[in-house]
Design a protein around this motif. Structure first.
Motif, short mmCIF file in Angstrom:
data_model
loop_
_atom_site.label_atom_id
_atom_site.label_comp_id
_atom_site.label_asym_id
_atom_site.label_seq_id
_atom_site.Cartn_x
_atom_site.Cartn_y
_atom_site.Cartn_z
N LEU A 1 -19.32 24.40 31.18
CA LEU A 1 -20.24 23.27 31.09
C LEU A 1 -19.75 22.10 31.93
N GLY A 2 -18.45 21.84 31.91
CA GLY A 2 -17.89 20.77 32.73
C GLY A 2 -18.13 21.02 34.21
N THR B 1 -30.96 17.49 28.51
CA THR B 1 -31.42 16.33 29.27
C THR B 1 -32.77 16.65 29.92
N PRO B 2 -33.49 15.63 30.37
CA PRO B 2 -34.76 15.89 31.06
C PRO B 2 -34.59 16.85 32.25
N TYR B 3 -33.49 16.69 32.99
CA TYR B 3 -33.24 17.60 34.11
C TYR B 3 -33.08 19.03 33.60
N LEU C 1 -24.74 30.04 36.78
CA LEU C 1 -26.15 30.18 36.42
C LEU C 1 -26.30 30.93 35.09
N THR C 2 -25.50 31.97 34.91
CA THR C 2 -25.54 32.72 33.65
C THR C 2 -25.10 31.83 32.50
N ALA C 3 -24.05 31.05 32.72
CA ALA C 3 -23.58 30.13 31.68
C ALA C 3 -24.62 29.07 31.37
N LEU C 4 -25.24 28.51 32.42
CA LEU C 4 -26.27 27.49 32.22
C LEU C 4 -27.46 28.06 31.47
N ASP D 1 -25.37 16.07 36.39
CA ASP D 1 -26.17 15.81 35.19
C ASP D 1 -25.40 16.29 33.97
N GLN D 2 -25.63 15.64 32.82
CA GLN D 2 -24.92 16.00 31.59
C GLN D 2 -25.39 17.32 30.98
N ILE D 3 -26.58 17.78 31.31
CA ILE D 3 -27.17 19.04 30.85
C ILE D 3 -27.43 19.03 29.34
N LEU D 4 -26.39 18.92 28.55
CA LEU D 4 -26.52 18.83 27.09
C LEU D 4 -25.77 17.58 26.62
N VAL D 5 -26.43 16.78 25.78
CA VAL D 5 -25.78 15.58 25.23
C VAL D 5 -25.84 15.67 23.71
N ARG D 6 -24.79 15.12 23.08
CA ARG D 6 -24.71 15.20 21.63
C ARG D 6 -25.62 14.16 20.98
N THR D 7 -26.39 14.61 19.98
CA THR D 7 -27.21 13.73 19.15
C THR D 7 -26.93 14.10 17.70
N GLY D 8 -26.00 13.36 17.11
CA GLY D 8 -25.57 13.70 15.76
C GLY D 8 -24.75 14.97 15.78
#
Length: 318
Positions: A38-39, A60-62, A8-11, A47-54
């Motif tokens: 993160l893994g 993510t929405p979640y 939870l702290t990491a998230l 859920d992916q939580i964070l996805v790379r965009t550039g």
């Protein structure tokens, strides 16, 4: 499912920083360690939580939906595991139960209550009478503070010796002993005595001291409180030996005489006791400090007044 609350702290850090590197720096861990966290979060949530965009990462929405909830949970956990030691006395509302010796209530209770009302008007004090038997209210949490002459016997009950006061002999104003220039131990022992004991004991440490001098005294009665004992003394030739600080005020009101004890006796202690569960309770610490001051100031003030009176008497004789 076994939960690792460290996730939870990491998230929370990942969602606040928006990057693995930023979260790692914030939590003082390495970037590979944060990537592994993160893994694990991804596997736990699905859920992916964070996805790379550039060159950046996007939640993510979640992740966006749970961001505030995660942050609140982390703050709540910190509040439980690292509670604040600060209190707002102006808004504090609490009732404390104090089991004090009756004479200490009369002597120090008014000053304590005045200080409490001045600093924390929402706090209430319940002074309750001492029992004639040992009771476990401190251990059960039913009493917050005890004050009397007895050190605690239970190891989980903590105590401070907050004051000491000398013993004096109290008699009626025209008692035969008041005609003696100096009260001797022999004359003291020959008088008739009343003791103060809520348990009804007729003997106490005075008898041990007299025995060392080869003397004994005759105790004809015991009274449960100093006030009751003084009522007996006022209308008889009985004498009572009691702590000066807790006795002087009422003795003065009853027009009784106080004589110095004619032999050495260790001073009467005053202990302030509480259960160890309250050691780090900020409100309890605050009340203990006020109680300690009230008890010590009252005892010290009475003894200073006695010193001044005795010094004045000595100068007038010289």
């Amino acid at each position: 499912m076994q939960l690792d609350l460290n996730l939870l702290t990491a998230l929370d850090a990942l969602l606040e920083e928006g990057s693995v590197a930023g979260a790692a720096e914030r939590l003082h861990v390495t970037a590979p360690a944060m990537s592994r966290s993160l893994g694990r979060i991804r596997r736990a949530t699905g859920d992916q939580i964070l996805v790379r965009t550039g060159r950046t990462m996007t939640p993510t929405p979640y992740a966006i939906a749970v961001r505030e909830q995660v942050h609140d949970l982390v703050q709540q956990a910190r509040g439980v595991l690292a509670p604040s030691r600060e209190i707002d006395l102006a808004t504090l509302e609490r009732t404390f139960t104090l089991r004090w010796h009756d004479a200490l209530v009369a002597l120090s209770g008014p000053a304590l209550l005045a200080a409490v009302r001045r600093q924390a008007p929402g706090v209430r004090l319940r002074f309750i009478a001492e029992s004639s038997i040992d009771t476990p209210e401190l251990r059960r949490g039913e009493v917050d503070l005890a004050a009397n002459a007895d050190p605690p016997a239970a190891p989980e009950v903590h105590a401070d010796r907050v004051a000491d006061t000398r013993h004096v002999v109290v008699v009626r104003r025209d008692h035969p002993l008041t005609r003696d220039k100096t009260l001797t131990a022999a004359r003291y022992a020959a008088a008739e005595h009343i003791t103060v004991s809520r348990r009804g004991r007729l003997g106490n440490v005075l008898d041990d001291e007299l025995a060392r001098l080869g003397l004994t005294r005759r105790v004809v009665a015991s009274a449960p409180t100093e006030a009751a004992a003084l009522a007996f003394v006022r209308d008889s030739d009985l004498l009572v030996t009691a702590p000066e600080s807790t006795t002087r005020s009422l003795a003065t009101q009853l027009e009784l005489a106080l004589l110095p004890l004619p032999f050495d006796l260790p001073p009467a202690p005053v202990y302030l006791s509480w259960h160890q569960r309250y050691d780090t309770d900020p409100a309890h610490i605050w009340l203990r400090d006020l109680a300690r001051t009230a008890l010590a100031d009252a005892a010290d003030g009475r003894d200073r007044a006695t010193d001044a009176r005795e010094a004045g008497t000595a100068r007038s004789i010289m």
